[in-house]
Design a protein around this motif. Structure first.
Motif, PDB file in Angstrom:
ATOM      1  N   TYR A  98       0.876  -1.177  -0.105  1.00 43.14           N
ATOM      2  CA  TYR A  98       0.155   0.194   0.090  1.00 43.14           C
ATOM      3  C   TYR A  98       0.728   1.281  -0.011  1.00 43.14           C
ATOM      4  O   TYR A  98       0.687   2.228  -0.674  1.00 43.14           O
ATOM      5  CB  TYR A  98      -0.884  -0.311   1.172  1.00 43.14           C
ATOM      6  N   ALA A  99       1.764   1.349   0.721  1.00 45.61           N
ATOM      7  CA  ALA A  99       2.922   2.484   1.012  1.00 45.61           C
ATOM      8  C   ALA A  99       3.533   2.540  -0.631  1.00 45.61           C
ATOM      9  O   ALA A  99       3.722   3.709  -0.812  1.00 45.61           O
ATOM     10  CB  ALA A  99       3.811   2.218   1.992  1.00 45.61           C
ATOM     11  N   GLY A 100       3.873   1.374  -1.085  1.00 43.93           N
ATOM     12  CA  GLY A 100       4.644   1.589  -2.442  1.00 43.93           C
ATOM     13  C   GLY A 100       3.494   2.136  -3.506  1.00 43.93           C
ATOM     14  O   GLY A 100       3.929   2.971  -4.175  1.00 43.93           O
ATOM     15  N   MET A 101       2.263   1.782  -3.370  1.00 43.14           N
ATOM     16  CA  MET A 101       1.281   2.189  -4.425  1.00 43.14           C
ATOM     17  C   MET A 101       1.013   3.857  -4.135  1.00 43.14           C
ATOM     18  O   MET A 101       0.809   4.626  -4.886  1.00 43.14           O
ATOM     19  CB  MET A 101       0.107   1.591  -4.296  1.00 43.14           C
ATOM     20  N   PRO A 144      10.899   6.075  -6.954  1.00 39.30           N
ATOM     21  CA  PRO A 144      11.831   5.143  -6.535  1.00 39.30           C
ATOM     22  C   PRO A 144      11.738   4.566  -5.502  1.00 39.30           C
ATOM     23  O   PRO A 144      11.799   3.532  -5.011  1.00 39.30           O
ATOM     24  CB  PRO A 144      13.358   6.179  -6.591  1.00 39.30           C
ATOM     25  N   LEU A 145      11.170   5.518  -4.355  1.00 36.45           N
ATOM     26  CA  LEU A 145      10.619   4.933  -2.983  1.00 36.45           C
ATOM     27  C   LEU A 145       9.604   3.824  -3.158  1.00 36.45           C
ATOM     28  O   LEU A 145       9.361   2.780  -2.657  1.00 36.45           O
ATOM     29  CB  LEU A 145      10.227   5.779  -1.952  1.00 36.45           C
ATOM     30  N   GLY A 146       8.523   4.088  -4.164  1.00 32.25           N
ATOM     31  CA  GLY A 146       7.200   3.427  -4.555  1.00 32.25           C
ATOM     32  C   GLY A 146       8.044   1.967  -5.037  1.00 32.25           C
ATOM     33  O   GLY A 146       7.323   0.962  -4.539  1.00 32.25           O
ATOM     34  N   VAL A 147       8.934   2.153  -5.945  1.00 28.51           N
ATOM     35  CA  VAL A 147       9.324   0.573  -6.512  1.00 28.51           C
ATOM     36  C   VAL A 147      10.198  -0.023  -5.275  1.00 28.51           C
ATOM     37  O   VAL A 147       9.834  -1.306  -5.265  1.00 28.51           O
ATOM     38  CB  VAL A 147      10.155   1.104  -7.562  1.00 28.51           C
ATOM     39  N   LEU A 148      10.729   0.632  -4.540  1.00 27.35           N
ATOM     40  CA  LEU A 148      11.461  -0.043  -3.411  1.00 27.35           C
ATOM     41  C   LEU A 148      10.565  -0.729  -2.653  1.00 27.35           C
ATOM     42  O   LEU A 148      10.772  -1.944  -2.076  1.00 27.35           O
ATOM     43  CB  LEU A 148      12.509   0.821  -2.905  1.00 27.35           C
ATOM     44  N   LEU A 149       9.399  -0.129  -2.378  1.00 24.65           N
ATOM     45  CA  LEU A 149       8.367  -0.377  -1.159  1.00 24.65           C
ATOM     46  C   LEU A 149       7.692  -1.708  -1.926  1.00 24.65           C
ATOM     47  O   LEU A 149       7.438  -2.833  -1.220  1.00 24.65           O
ATOM     48  CB  LEU A 149       7.478   0.557  -0.849  1.00 24.65           C
ATOM     49  N   LEU A 150       7.265  -1.823  -3.247  1.00 30.39           N
ATOM     50  CA  LEU A 150       6.887  -2.874  -3.942  1.00 30.39           C
ATOM     51  C   LEU A 150       7.748  -4.032  -4.105  1.00 30.39           C
ATOM     52  O   LEU A 150       7.270  -5.146  -3.811  1.00 30.39           O
ATOM     53  CB  LEU A 150       6.180  -2.404  -5.144  1.00 30.39           C
ATOM     54  N   ALA A 210       3.210   5.905  -2.693  1.00 31.75           N
ATOM     55  CA  ALA A 210       4.269   6.633  -3.183  1.00 31.75           C
ATOM     56  C   ALA A 210       4.390   6.886  -4.557  1.00 31.75           C
ATOM     57  O   ALA A 210       4.584   8.071  -5.183  1.00 31.75           O
ATOM     58  CB  ALA A 210       5.670   5.849  -2.736  1.00 31.75           C
ATOM     59  N   LEU A 211       3.957   5.627  -5.292  1.00 34.51           N
ATOM     60  CA  LEU A 211       3.908   5.812  -6.876  1.00 34.51           C
ATOM     61  C   LEU A 211       2.686   6.922  -7.265  1.00 34.51           C
ATOM     62  O   LEU A 211       2.906   7.698  -8.270  1.00 34.51           O
ATOM     63  CB  LEU A 211       3.507   4.539  -7.539  1.00 34.51           C
ATOM     64  N   CYS A 212       1.772   6.907  -6.456  1.00 36.19           N
ATOM     65  CA  CYS A 212       0.638   7.859  -6.802  1.00 36.19           C
ATOM     66  C   CYS A 212       1.003   9.387  -6.408  1.00 36.19           C
ATOM     67  O   CYS A 212       0.948  10.209  -6.898  1.00 36.19           O
ATOM     68  CB  CYS A 212      -0.363   7.347  -5.680  1.00 36.19           C
ATOM     69  N   LEU A 213       1.806   9.348  -5.308  1.00 38.56           N
ATOM     70  CA  LEU A 213       2.500  10.983  -4.819  1.00 38.56           C
ATOM     71  C   LEU A 213       3.626  11.238  -6.113  1.00 38.56           C
ATOM     72  O   LEU A 213       3.897  12.490  -5.869  1.00 38.56           O
ATOM     73  CB  LEU A 213       2.957  10.700  -3.511  1.00 38.56           C
ATOM     74  N   GLY A 214       4.114  10.055  -6.550  1.00 35.60           N
ATOM     75  CA  GLY A 214       5.040  10.792  -7.733  1.00 35.60           C
ATOM     76  C   GLY A 214       4.605  11.606  -8.880  1.00 35.60           C
ATOM     77  O   GLY A 214       5.109  12.249  -9.658  1.00 35.60           O
ATOM     78  N   THR A 215       2.878  11.400  -9.090  1.00 38.07           N
ATOM     79  CA  THR A 215       2.229  12.187 -10.015  1.00 38.07           C
ATOM     80  C   THR A 215       1.834  13.750  -9.465  1.00 38.07           C
ATOM     81  O   THR A 215       1.848  14.028  -8.358  1.00 38.07           O
ATOM     82  CB  THR A 215       1.057  11.581 -10.377  1.00 38.07           C
ATOM     83  N   GLU A 216       1.821  14.627 -10.128  1.00 34.70           N
ATOM     84  CA  GLU A 216       1.796  16.124  -9.933  1.00 34.70           C
ATOM     85  C   GLU A 216       0.382  16.189  -9.287  1.00 34.70           C
ATOM     86  O   GLU A 216       0.209  17.102  -8.180  1.00 34.70           O
ATOM     87  CB  GLU A 216       2.014  17.039 -11.083  1.00 34.70           C
ATOM     88  N   ARG A 217      -0.342  15.709  -9.978  1.00 31.81           N
ATOM     89  CA  ARG A 217      -2.046  15.899  -9.551  1.00 31.81           C
ATOM     90  C   ARG A 217      -2.428  15.359  -7.952  1.00 31.81           C
ATOM     91  O   ARG A 217      -2.911  16.139  -6.959  1.00 31.81           O
ATOM     92  CB  ARG A 217      -3.006  15.073 -10.430  1.00 31.81           C
TER      93      ARG A 217
END
Length: 110
Positions: free
Chosen positions: A14-17, A45-51, A19-26
Motif C-alpha cells: 500500500y505504501a508503495g502504491m 523510486p521509493l514506491g518501486v523499492l517498497l513494492l 508513493a507511486l501515486c504521490l509521484g504524479t503532480e495531481r
C-alpha cells in the motif's frame, strides 16, 4: 502463514502504491501540498523499492510460485483501497500504512 509478515507486506504494498501515486503532480497537490516539491522526485523510486519489499515479504510467507500470485493480489487490493480512499478520505490514505505497521506486532505468534 505468518500474519504479522502478511500485515507488513500489505502495508509495504500500500505504501508503495501511495508513493507511486504521490509521484504524479495531481496527487502531490492533493495530498502533500505543504511538503517541499523536491521530495516528489523521490516518491517514484521509493514506491518501486517498497513494492519490491512487499514481494520479498511475500516470498517469506508463501512458496515462490504462490508468492508472486499473492503479491499481485496484494497490489490489486491495495490499489483498489487507495483508489477508493483518495477522493473521499485523502488524509486517511496517507496514514493507513502506519496503521499496518503498528498492527503487525499484534499478530505476532508466540
Amino acid at each position: 502463514m505468518n500474519a504479522s509478515l502478511l500485515c507488513l507486506a500489505l502495508s509495504a504494498s500500500y505504501a508503495g502504491m501511495l508513493a507511486l501515486c504521490l509521484g504524479t503532480e495531481r496527487h502531490w497537490k492533493q495530498l502533500a501540498a505543504a511538503a517541499p516539491p523536491s521530495l516528489r522526485a523521490w516518491c517514484r523510486p521509493l514506491g518501486v523499492l517498497l513494492l519490491l519489499l512487499a514481494l520479498l515479504l511475500s516470498l517469506q510467507i508463501w512458496p515462490a510460485s504462490m508468492a508472486l500470485v499473492g503479491w499481485l493480489g496484494m497490489l490489486s487490493l491495495c490499489g483498489l483501497v487507495l483508489l477508493l480512499l483518495l477522493p473521499y478520505a485523502p488524509r486517511l490514505a496517507l496514514g493507513l500504512p502506519l496503521l499496518g505497521v503498528l498492527l503487525a506486532p499484534v499478530f505476532m505468534s508466540g
